[in-house]
Design a protein around this motif. Structure first.
Motif, PDB file in Angstrom:
ATOM      1  N   PRO A 297       0.838  -1.167  -0.023  1.00 29.54           N
ATOM      2  CA  PRO A 297      -0.114   0.029   0.079  1.00 29.54           C
ATOM      3  C   PRO A 297       0.677   1.220  -0.188  1.00 29.54           C
ATOM      4  O   PRO A 297       1.958   1.339   0.779  1.00 29.54           O
ATOM      5  CB  PRO A 297      -0.691  -0.245   1.085  1.00 29.54           C
ATOM      6  CG  PRO A 297      -0.935  -1.525   1.765  1.00 29.54           C
ATOM      7  CD  PRO A 297       0.712  -1.924   1.197  1.00 29.54           C
ATOM      8  N   LEU A 298       0.367   2.086  -0.868  1.00 29.78           N
ATOM      9  CA  LEU A 298       0.959   3.619  -0.659  1.00 29.78           C
ATOM     10  C   LEU A 298       0.008   4.642   0.217  1.00 29.78           C
ATOM     11  O   LEU A 298      -1.181   4.678  -0.032  1.00 29.78           O
ATOM     12  CB  LEU A 298       1.031   4.204  -2.437  1.00 29.78           C
ATOM     13  CG  LEU A 298       1.789   5.348  -2.410  1.00 29.78           C
ATOM     14  CD1 LEU A 298       3.239   5.336  -1.780  1.00 29.78           C
ATOM     15  CD2 LEU A 298       1.785   5.702  -3.602  1.00 29.78           C
ATOM     16  N   VAL A 299       0.585   4.933   1.309  1.00 30.09           N
ATOM     17  CA  VAL A 299       0.043   5.470   2.294  1.00 30.09           C
ATOM     18  C   VAL A 299      -0.030   6.895   2.140  1.00 30.09           C
ATOM     19  O   VAL A 299       1.230   7.711   2.333  1.00 30.09           O
ATOM     20  CB  VAL A 299       0.412   4.881   3.572  1.00 30.09           C
ATOM     21  CG1 VAL A 299      -0.320   5.679   4.886  1.00 30.09           C
ATOM     22  CG2 VAL A 299       0.315   3.647   3.769  1.00 30.09           C
ATOM     23  N   VAL A 300      -1.210   7.814   2.101  1.00 29.04           N
ATOM     24  CA  VAL A 300      -1.317   9.205   1.987  1.00 29.04           C
ATOM     25  C   VAL A 300      -1.957   9.766   3.094  1.00 29.04           C
ATOM     26  O   VAL A 300      -3.054   9.363   3.373  1.00 29.04           O
ATOM     27  CB  VAL A 300      -1.691   9.689   0.714  1.00 29.04           C
ATOM     28  CG1 VAL A 300      -1.979  11.138   0.366  1.00 29.04           C
ATOM     29  CG2 VAL A 300      -1.035   8.909  -0.312  1.00 29.04           C
ATOM     30  N   HIS A 301      -1.340  10.938   3.737  1.00 25.70           N
ATOM     31  CA  HIS A 301      -2.060  11.674   4.735  1.00 25.70           C
ATOM     32  C   HIS A 301      -2.320  12.875   4.366  1.00 25.70           C
ATOM     33  O   HIS A 301      -1.060  13.748   3.670  1.00 25.70           O
ATOM     34  CB  HIS A 301      -1.227  11.609   6.010  1.00 25.70           C
ATOM     35  CG  HIS A 301      -1.659  10.299   6.927  1.00 25.70           C
ATOM     36  ND1 HIS A 301      -0.792   9.345   6.536  1.00 25.70           N
ATOM     37  CD2 HIS A 301      -2.355  10.109   7.734  1.00 25.70           C
ATOM     38  CE1 HIS A 301      -1.056   8.391   7.403  1.00 25.70           C
ATOM     39  NE2 HIS A 301      -1.961   8.651   8.363  1.00 25.70           N
ATOM     40  N   LEU A 302      -3.443  13.681   4.401  1.00 23.40           N
ATOM     41  CA  LEU A 302      -3.652  15.042   4.104  1.00 23.40           C
ATOM     42  C   LEU A 302      -3.829  15.640   5.280  1.00 23.40           C
ATOM     43  O   LEU A 302      -5.133  15.452   5.815  1.00 23.40           O
ATOM     44  CB  LEU A 302      -4.925  14.989   3.061  1.00 23.40           C
ATOM     45  CG  LEU A 302      -5.241  16.641   2.547  1.00 23.40           C
ATOM     46  CD1 LEU A 302      -4.116  17.323   2.062  1.00 23.40           C
ATOM     47  CD2 LEU A 302      -6.509  16.406   1.692  1.00 23.40           C
ATOM     48  N   ASN A 303      -3.198  16.824   5.582  1.00 27.05           N
ATOM     49  CA  ASN A 303      -3.252  17.450   6.724  1.00 27.05           C
ATOM     50  C   ASN A 303      -3.522  16.519   7.940  1.00 27.05           C
ATOM     51  O   ASN A 303      -4.448  16.808   8.859  1.00 27.05           O
ATOM     52  CB  ASN A 303      -4.574  18.543   6.762  1.00 27.05           C
ATOM     53  CG  ASN A 303      -4.313  19.562   5.535  1.00 27.05           C
ATOM     54  OD1 ASN A 303      -3.121  19.989   5.400  1.00 27.05           O
ATOM     55  ND2 ASN A 303      -5.637  20.151   5.029  1.00 27.05           N
ATOM     56  N   GLY A 304      -2.589  15.454   7.990  1.00 20.50           N
ATOM     57  CA  GLY A 304      -2.607  14.785   9.146  1.00 20.50           C
ATOM     58  C   GLY A 304      -3.772  13.606   9.120  1.00 20.50           C
ATOM     59  O   GLY A 304      -3.664  12.709  10.181  1.00 20.50           O
ATOM     60  N   GLU A 305      -4.713  13.372   8.295  1.00 22.18           N
ATOM     61  CA  GLU A 305      -5.735  12.582   8.265  1.00 22.18           C
ATOM     62  C   GLU A 305      -5.377  11.600   7.175  1.00 22.18           C
ATOM     63  O   GLU A 305      -4.882  11.765   6.014  1.00 22.18           O
ATOM     64  CB  GLU A 305      -7.124  13.259   8.041  1.00 22.18           C
ATOM     65  CG  GLU A 305      -7.611  14.361   9.032  1.00 22.18           C
ATOM     66  CD  GLU A 305      -7.750  13.515  10.324  1.00 22.18           C
ATOM     67  OE1 GLU A 305      -8.279  12.281  10.369  1.00 22.18           O
ATOM     68  OE2 GLU A 305      -7.713  13.864  11.485  1.00 22.18           O
TER      69      GLU A 305
END
Length: 336
Positions: A217-225
């Motif tokens: 999996p490629l894990v993405v967080h936007l503004n900590g979420e």
């Protein structure tokens, strides 16, 4: 083996070998001062770099603490940066939102554009842009090649892959339509990309590197979420051997060429269930969630990035350890 480039020693930085746990590093000027120099002479440099890597992991050599914030992109500039669109789910969604069919050729002939490679931003550098341009991130996997001959087969191309990295292929969505309408492709809409702090040899990925794809999996967080965690090995219509061979169809590639996968995207049967909040694997760019919203609600709701927003892109092994370190970019307003 893991390699990185520190922001010191000139515009191409200083090559360091990094320990597997990303805590220690060591410069190797006697082997190669820069990553490009190592790639140019890979057959002789690789065994020496690997000896240092093994010594770092065993604690048998002097080292300095590894600081991801001190890193440039592993190649601060490159001879070639060509980005594909191997996850056709992403293409299908965008076209579905505007009631357009996907041409049959897209399923047999990879999409590819040539990006600017004279400079990249670092993994912890700011994305400087005007909010009116529609600032978006695109989380992808990339490979770095050695020399690839003209007309290389996919198998030959796969054998020429030296390193694997992650990338935030920044896009300025509001500039894209007018550029594409000119018929000459992306230019102003594709500013400098940011690559992961660390580049790794394919063998470092173990069983996750299969069929010239990364099955994690490629894990993405936007503004900590948490925003997305699609698997990069799923729904990838063209593997990296095919993508590199596509680029090499009419030209030889020089060592240090970077080839991207395009935005990682997994097929999800129920549109409403595709977001993390509704039990899906989420997304690797804002354009995709905005496309879902357009399909479901008639218009996009999620805004593009604005000054102060952050995106974090990372990949973890089966034991939960960061493989490449983290891309962690914050948007900064363009000075007037």
């Amino acid at each position: 083996m893991k390699l990185a480039t520190l922001k010191q020693g000139g515009r191409d930085g200083t090559l360091v070998v990094v320990s597997r746990d990303l805590t220690r590093c060591r410069a190797v000027p006697a082997v190669a001062r820069t990553l490009q120099a190592a790639l140019d002479e890979w057959d002789s440099c690789e065994p020496q770099l690997r000896q240092v890597y093994e010594a770092l992991n065993s604690g048998a050599v002097e080292f300095q603490p590894f600081d991801q914030a001190a890193c440039a992109s592993p190649l601060p500039r490159a001879y070639q940066w060509a980005d594909g669109s191997a996850y056709l789910n992403h293409v299908e969604l965008v076209r579905r939102a505007r009631n357009a069919e996907v041409p049959a050729s897209f399923y047999t002939d990879p999409l590819m554009y040539q990006g600017g490679s004279d400079s990249f931003i670092g993994p912890r550098d700011a994305i400087v842009a005007d909010e009116a341009w529609g600032i978006d991130f695109e989380a992808e996997v990339t490979v770095v090649t050695g020399d690839v001959p003209l007309g290389a087969t996919p198998a030959q191309a796969a054998n020429a892959i030296r390193l694997v990295m992650l990338v935030n292929d920044v896009s300025l969505r509001n500039l894209i339509p007018a550029e594409l309408a000119k018929g000459f492709g992306f230019f102003q809409s594709k500013p400098a990309s940011a690559f992961s702090p660390v580049a790794v040899t394919p063998d470092e990925l173990g069983a996750a590197w299969q069929g010239a794809k990364v099955h994690l999996p490629l894990v993405v967080h936007l503004n900590g979420e948490l925003f997305g965690q699609p698997n990069a090995g799923v729904d990838m219509s063209f593997d990296f051997g095919q993508l590199v061979a596509h680029v090499a169809r009419t030209r030889a590639l020089e060592a240090g060429s970077i080839i991207g996968s395009g935005t990682v995207s997994n097929k999800q049967g129920d549109l409403w269930g595709s977001s993390i909040a509704h039990g899906g694997v989420g997304y690797c760019c804002l354009a995709e969630v905005r496309t879902y919203e357009t399909i479901e609600q008639g218009k996009p709701v999620t805004p593009f990035m604005k000054a102060g927003d952050t995106v974090r892109i990372e990949m973890f092994d089966a034991e939960g350890r960061s493989i490449f370190g983290a891309i962690d970019n914050r948007v900064a307003a363009l000075a007037s």
